[in-house]
Design a protein around this motif. Structure first.
Motif, mmCIF file in Angstrom:
data_model
loop_
_atom_site.group_PDB
_atom_site.id
_atom_site.type_symbol
_atom_site.label_atom_id
_atom_site.label_comp_id
_atom_site.label_asym_id
_atom_site.label_seq_id
_atom_site.Cartn_x
_atom_site.Cartn_y
_atom_site.Cartn_z
ATOM 1 N N MET A 1 0.890 -1.116 0.109
ATOM 2 C CA MET A 1 -0.224 -0.173 0.123
ATOM 3 C C MET A 1 0.877 1.327 0.073
ATOM 4 O O MET A 1 1.674 1.433 0.725
ATOM 5 N N ILE A 2 0.947 1.935 -0.962
ATOM 6 C CA ILE A 2 1.685 3.235 -1.081
ATOM 7 C C ILE A 2 0.843 4.435 -0.159
ATOM 8 O O ILE A 2 1.685 5.223 0.534
ATOM 9 N N ASP A 3 -0.244 4.823 -0.284
ATOM 10 C CA ASP A 3 -0.953 5.802 0.444
ATOM 11 C C ASP A 3 -2.487 5.578 0.662
ATOM 12 O O ASP A 3 -2.977 4.669 -0.121
ATOM 13 N N ARG A 4 -3.135 6.365 1.669
ATOM 14 C CA ARG A 4 -4.420 6.442 1.750
ATOM 15 C C ARG A 4 -4.896 7.650 1.748
ATOM 16 O O ARG A 4 -4.410 8.836 1.994
ATOM 17 N N PHE A 5 -6.182 7.786 1.358
ATOM 18 C CA PHE A 5 -7.022 9.086 1.113
ATOM 19 C C PHE A 5 -8.268 8.957 1.586
ATOM 20 O O PHE A 5 -8.975 8.100 1.181
ATOM 21 N N GLU A 6 -8.977 9.831 2.519
ATOM 22 C CA GLU A 6 -10.326 10.147 2.888
ATOM 23 C C GLU A 6 -10.638 11.320 2.977
ATOM 24 O O GLU A 6 -9.701 12.121 3.605
ATOM 25 N N VAL A 7 -11.789 11.576 2.242
ATOM 26 C CA VAL A 7 -12.406 12.911 2.487
ATOM 27 C C VAL A 7 -13.928 12.738 2.530
ATOM 28 O O VAL A 7 -14.505 11.789 1.710
ATOM 29 N N LEU A 8 -14.782 13.389 3.431
ATOM 30 C CA LEU A 8 -16.048 13.275 3.539
ATOM 31 C C LEU A 8 -16.753 14.352 2.835
ATOM 32 O O LEU A 8 -16.372 15.515 3.112
ATOM 33 N N ILE A 9 -17.521 14.108 1.762
ATOM 34 C CA ILE A 9 -18.027 15.288 0.970
ATOM 35 C C ILE A 9 -19.458 15.608 1.453
ATOM 36 O O ILE A 9 -20.324 14.661 1.475
ATOM 37 N N ALA A 10 -19.597 16.926 1.824
ATOM 38 C CA ALA A 10 -20.832 17.421 2.292
ATOM 39 C C ALA A 10 -22.021 16.899 1.166
ATOM 40 O O ALA A 10 -21.979 17.144 0.076
ATOM 41 N N PRO A 11 -23.056 16.436 1.486
ATOM 42 C CA PRO A 11 -24.289 16.335 0.706
ATOM 43 C C PRO A 11 -24.582 17.349 -0.324
ATOM 44 O O PRO A 11 -24.640 18.550 0.247
ATOM 45 N N LEU A 12 -25.222 17.247 -1.484
ATOM 46 C CA LEU A 12 -25.661 18.148 -2.230
ATOM 47 C C LEU A 12 -27.106 18.455 -2.092
ATOM 48 O O LEU A 12 -27.674 19.215 -2.578
ATOM 49 N N SER A 13 -27.941 17.229 -1.495
ATOM 50 C CA SER A 13 -29.220 17.549 -1.154
ATOM 51 C C SER A 13 -29.727 16.866 0.215
ATOM 52 O O SER A 13 -28.760 16.354 0.719
ATOM 53 N N ASP A 14 -30.825 16.767 0.701
ATOM 54 C CA ASP A 14 -31.162 16.077 1.594
ATOM 55 C C ASP A 14 -31.867 14.817 1.403
ATOM 56 O O ASP A 14 -32.323 13.895 2.340
ATOM 57 N N PHE A 40 -8.663 15.659 -3.366
ATOM 58 C CA PHE A 40 -8.448 14.384 -4.076
ATOM 59 C C PHE A 40 -7.356 14.711 -5.360
ATOM 60 O O PHE A 40 -6.580 13.744 -5.400
ATOM 61 N N ALA A 41 -7.752 15.674 -6.294
ATOM 62 C CA ALA A 41 -6.807 15.948 -7.161
ATOM 63 C C ALA A 41 -5.254 16.118 -6.840
ATOM 64 O O ALA A 41 -4.433 15.611 -7.273
ATOM 65 N N ALA A 42 -5.123 17.027 -5.738
ATOM 66 C CA ALA A 42 -3.922 17.015 -5.197
ATOM 67 C C ALA A 42 -3.298 15.681 -4.747
ATOM 68 O O ALA A 42 -2.182 15.488 -4.885
ATOM 69 N N TRP A 43 -3.937 15.098 -3.945
ATOM 70 C CA TRP A 43 -3.140 13.723 -3.452
ATOM 71 C C TRP A 43 -3.143 12.816 -4.674
ATOM 72 O O TRP A 43 -2.115 12.112 -4.356
ATOM 73 N N THR A 44 -4.098 12.928 -5.540
ATOM 74 C CA THR A 44 -3.520 11.889 -6.757
ATOM 75 C C THR A 44 -2.556 12.310 -7.643
ATOM 76 O O THR A 44 -1.993 11.505 -8.119
ATOM 77 N N LEU A 45 -2.093 13.394 -7.690
ATOM 78 C CA LEU A 45 -1.043 13.953 -8.571
ATOM 79 C C LEU A 45 0.326 13.452 -8.582
ATOM 80 O O LEU A 45 0.729 12.693 -9.685
ATOM 81 N N PRO A 46 1.008 13.091 -7.557
ATOM 82 C CA PRO A 46 2.133 12.450 -7.614
ATOM 83 C C PRO A 46 2.076 10.914 -8.029
ATOM 84 O O PRO A 46 2.775 10.516 -8.730
#
Length: 120
Positions: A1-14, A40-46
């Motif tokens: 495993m090289i790396d892990r990334f997690e981000v929680l995205i706020a919902p767009l609706s209810d 996410f884009a910054a994490w994936t770049l390298p």
């Protein structure tokens, strides 16, 4: 495993059909989609610079979410138009891809990637 990334995205609706607990957590702790996708884009770049591939299971489910959020909130898709479906890869070789998952996205991805790499 090289790396892990997690981000929680706020919902767009209810509107929510499943995963009500995750939805509630995202509503209170999630980042705005543009900020989350920027991270996410910054994490994936390298990784993308080293020609990493997007591997998902099933890619037919995960990939459209990434593509839609990327195009909508970044104006581009960092991975372009290439994705590998781990399930399809196994099935094309006459095998099945079965793992038990805790149903937390980052842990599910970790388990599935480790299984894919160990048995590919």
């Amino acid at each position: 495993m090289i790396d892990r990334f997690e981000v929680l995205i706020a919902p767009l609706s209810d509107e929510v059909i499943t995963s009500r607990g995750s939805f509630a957590r995202a509503r209170t702790s999630g980042l705005p989609p543009a900020e989350a996708m920027g991270k996410f884009a910054a994490w994936t770049l390298p990784h993308r610079e080293r020609r990493a591939a997007f591997i998902a299971r099933p890619a037919a489910f995960d990939w459209p979410w990434i593509v839609w959020y990327a195009w909508t909130f970044l104006g581009e898709n960092p991975f372009g138009f290439k994705a590998v479906c781990a399930s399809s890869w196994f099935e094309a070789r006459g095998r099945s891809f079965r793992v038990d998952l805790p149903h937390r996205a980052v842990d599910d991805a970790d388990i599935q990637l480790r299984h894919f790499l160990a048995h590919a």
